[in-house]
Structures are given as C-alpha cells and as structure tokens.
Design a protein around this motif. Structure first.
Motif: not given
Ligand code: PLP
Length: 388
Positions: A69-71, A74, A99, A146, A150, A175, A177-178, A198, A200-201, A320
C-alpha cells in the motif's frame, strides 16, 4: 448506514470480489513457484494484473511494482532515494499539507541527516511554483508532492511540477493515493518519475498497492525497504499477495471515468449551502478531486456533529491520524484557526452513492447544526455581533 468516508477506504466492488475469490481458494499457488502449474497460474495472474495496471496508467508493465500500500511505497521511496543519492545531496522538498506518512518519514530522515524543505500553501491549499523552483538546488534529491489532498481534495498542478523537476533534473515522486481511481492519469503525458497508490481507496482490497518507477535512460535508484527473496527484481521481497494484486487490477480496470462524480458532490455542496447559514467549503473555487468536500460549519465542532449523525460515516480529519485530537495540520497550513479546523468535516463520495443519500444527509446535517447552535452561547454571541 450512509457511507461518505470514501477517502478513508472504500467498499470492495462486486466485480473485484468475484475476481479475487478464485485466488483465495483453488488458485492458492505461490507466484514465485513457477516449476509447477499452480505456481505458474498465480504468476500468470500477477503478470496479467501488472499489464492491466500499466495499460490504465499508460505505463510499461516493468514500471509497475507491487507493495502492501501507499504507506509502504512512501517509506520505500523516501528512505530508498535518501540512501541511494547521498553522494548527490541530502535535500528533499515536500509540502506542509502532505499525508502524515510523508511527513513522519521526512521527520525521521531529518534525524538521519536529511534537510527537508516544507513548502507552505495559501488559504486554498495552493503551492507557489516559483518557490518550488527556487528551492531546488544541486543538492536536491527528491521533490515529493501529492496529487490530491486526502482531507480537502485539493489537486496539485502535476504537469507544472513535473516539468519544473524535469528542467532541474530532480526526481519527482507523487503520492497519488487519493487521485488514482477518481481522475484518469496518463503517465506518458505527465512526466512523473515515481508514483504510488493503494487498492482500498478505489474499491479494491486493503493491503495492496502499486508503485510506478519510470524506466529512464539514467535509471532511478531506490534501495529496497523490504529485503527478502528476489521478487520485484529484488526491490521488494516477500511472497506475492496474488488475490490483492488481482483485485487491484480489476478495481482499476472497471472504473468508468465518463460518469462524473462531481455532479453528486456539487449537488451536495449547493444544497448544503442553501440550507445551512455560515457553512463554507474549503478551497471551493480551486481544482479538487471530484468526490471530496471539506466543510466548515461555523461554531459547530465536527466531532460533536458526527455524534448527532450515528448513521452517516463522515470524517473529522484523516482516518490515518484518527484518535489524534490536534486540529488538522492541512487546514492549519491553509491558514485556518484551530476553532475553524475543529469545526470542519470531510465528506467523501464514491460512485456508489446516490442523490437520495445526499438529500438525507443534508437534512440530517441541517437538523443537527441547528440543534447544536440553538444551545450554543458562543453562536448566540456571534450572531448578535457581541463576540469579542
Ligand atoms: N497518502 C494519502 C494521500 C492517503 O490518503 C493515504 C491514506 O489515507 C496514504 C497515503 C496511506 O495509504 P495506505 O493507508 O493505504 O497505506
């Protein structure tokens, strides 16, 4: 329950669920065990998914890597670039509204000797591109910004940022992710070097993400974060999460970008503002991802408002960092007071929400805000013009 917290996570689409099932049951092979049929079936599924994802982003399959996933992505990029490019320099540029995953790794790297520039934003969440340009020096190893925020949905000008980084010969890590799943992104058009998102988003499974690393004539070097087997060319060890990977590809493949999400979001914002006085949408006039609204209900604490709507899922900050009672660092960076940050709520839609749900939520919010303000001395003082 009406679910309007889609920036935290999303419902798994039916098509995704169906695609995943075989890999949780019969097709349980290890994608690295290609000496036998079961392993080869899993390996084929992983490589097919890689192709689908690359196609969706207009990238090459070899540029797509799977992570949890993104965490993780990153962490891998920031730590891995810092390690590999130490002979070039130790300077990283990011932004105050990133984030927490980005901000906390930057804080960690500062302790290890990195110099980090945190670009400020204006009250609409916009960075100053001239300031970005003037901050890039020969010691800058990475610009990390980003795609979409988010909490507010505010979009960074990706094309302009990528062009500046290209011109200054500095890596640009985005990033996204959103952004991915809500907006179409063409990586041939926008020269982002590294990008993550990620599953799940975007109505895919949790615990799976993708990291894009552009193949360039001067190859991008990233030290692995997870050492192990030789998966992903030694960049990310560990047995492949086959069902997750299949689900991520399916989630991306089924997105219909021709159904505009912003119609629902705009309808929500217009109806809300028509019903509730002193309610404003942060950065309303600026480019935002189509599903996100961050609303300030003057003198109504977001956390209190949420307790009055037990059947609606909303967010009074980033999921988060939930449990954190500090005012949102994003809204603070956008020059909002602590009071206004505490009185803001994030509403994030998905393509599965309906107009009827919006009507219900607007009505419930109107009733709850009126009730809270009716018994609020500070609101009475404010309305009578006597608030010192
Ligand atoms: N970056 C952004 C902009 C996010 O919104 C999130 C999660 O909310 C993340 C990174 C982290 O993603 P993950 O929890 O899927 O690792």
């Amino acid at each position: 329950m009406i679910y309007l917290d889609n920036n935290a996570t999303t419902y798994i689409a039916d098509e995704v669920f169906e695609a995943i099932l075989p890999y949780l049951k019969g097709e349980y092979g290890n994608a690295s065990s290609i000496q036998h049929k079961k392993g080869r079936a899993a390996s084929h599924a992983v490589e097919y998914a890689r192709t689908v994802i690359a196609d969706q982003l207009n990238a090459k399959p070899k540029e797509v890597l799977f992570t949890s996933g993104s965490t993780e992505s990153i962490n891998m990029v920031l730590k891995g670039v810092f390690e590999q490019y130490h002979l070039k320099g130790n300077h990283i540029i990011t932004c105050e509204t990133e984030h927490k995953a980005v901000l906390s790794i930057c804080a960690y790297l500062e302790k290890k000797g990195a110099t980090v520039t945190y670009l400020p934003v204006d009250k609409n969440g916009q960075i100053d591109l001239q300031l970005l340009r003037s901050n890039i020096s020969k010691h800058t190893i990475l610009v990390c910004l980003m795609a979409a925020n988010n909490e507010t949905g505010v979009i960074h000008p990706l094309e302009a940022i990528a062009e500046i980084c290209q011109e200054k010969d500095t890596l640009f890590f985005c990033d996204a992710t959103q952004y991915i799943g809500k907006e179409k992104l063409d990586l041939q058009r926008i020269p982002i070097d590294i990008m993550c998102f990620s599953g799940h988003k975007l109505h895919g499974p949790k615990g799976i993400g993708a990291l894009f690393i552009r193949r360039k004539s001067k190859p991008i070097q990233i030290a692995p974060l997870v050492h192990g087997g030789n998966q992903e060319n030694g960049l990310r060890g560990g047995t492949y999460n086959v069902s997750g990977i299949v689900g991520l590809a399916k989630a991306l493949e089924i997105i219909d970008y021709s159904t505009p999400l912003n119609e629902l979001r705009n309808y929500f914002e217009e109806t809300l503002m028509a019903h509730i006085e002193e309610c404003t949408i942060h950065a309303i006039q600026f480019p935002r991802i189509h599903n996100t609204s961050n609303v300030l209900f003057k003198y109504v604490k977001g956390s209190e408002l949420m307790t009055k709507l037990p059947n609606v899922a909303l967010s009074s900050g980033s999921a988060c960092v939930s449990g954190n009672r500090d005012p949102s660092h994003v809204l603070k960076a956008m020059h909002r007071s602590d009071e206004d940050a505490y009185c803001s709520l994030r509403i994030s839609f998905s393509r599965y929400n309906t107009k009827a749900e919006v009507d219900t939520v607007v009505q419930e919010l109107t009733d709850a805000v009126t009730k809270i303000r009716d018994s609020s001395p500070i609101w009475q003082l404010y309305k009578s013009g006597n608030l010192g």
